[in-house]
Design a protein around this motif. Sequence first.
Motif: not given
Length: 198
Positions: A96-97, A100-101, A108, A110, A190
């Motif tokens: 899970e990120v 993700d932007s 972010t 992770v 990412l």
Amino acid sequence: MAASNILFTLESEKVSESAVFTTEDGSNSVVVNSLGAGQTTEIRMKFQSSGGVDPRSYSITIKEKYDSPEFKNAKEEVKISIPVKQVPRLNTGTIEVMPDSINVGSETNVMFGINNTGKVLLYNVMVRFEADSIQTTDAYVGNIKPGETGNLDTMVSGVAPTTDEGKVKIIISYEDENGLTTEVEKEMILFVNEPMDD
């Protein structure tokens, strides 16, 4: 003295009623018809270990039964010890990120689980994130016992805009009981963007 009708039977140690070592052809006995005084012979048998046993040493008992001028059905036995190693195995849960932007200078989160699917302890599990767009990040997970999961939860910082498909390399490393390090490579997506001017 000479011996004849020498029957060698190799019996494996058992775990849960199952033999640890089995021969490829299913036979664990061999007969040597005769052996003169002072003579030697060589016996070769190929064994393989059961896949589900714990890593440690197991014994094979070599039983000999033979005839000689003085004895009928004389018996001898000797035990040999054979170490069995297990190959370490792991897999990862969903990576899970969130988000993700991100923009350059932002972070972010992770998160993912590392499952020990093998029979041996994974020592000093580390995770490293590498890409041109991020600051290289190392995270320590620790030791993971067989059948258990180690959880990674870390922050990754963006340092440059993404110029490719956004792939970030995830390198999971662990040590075995002898300190030998193995690396497993995964990836995540990412995207790092230029910060917007106000």
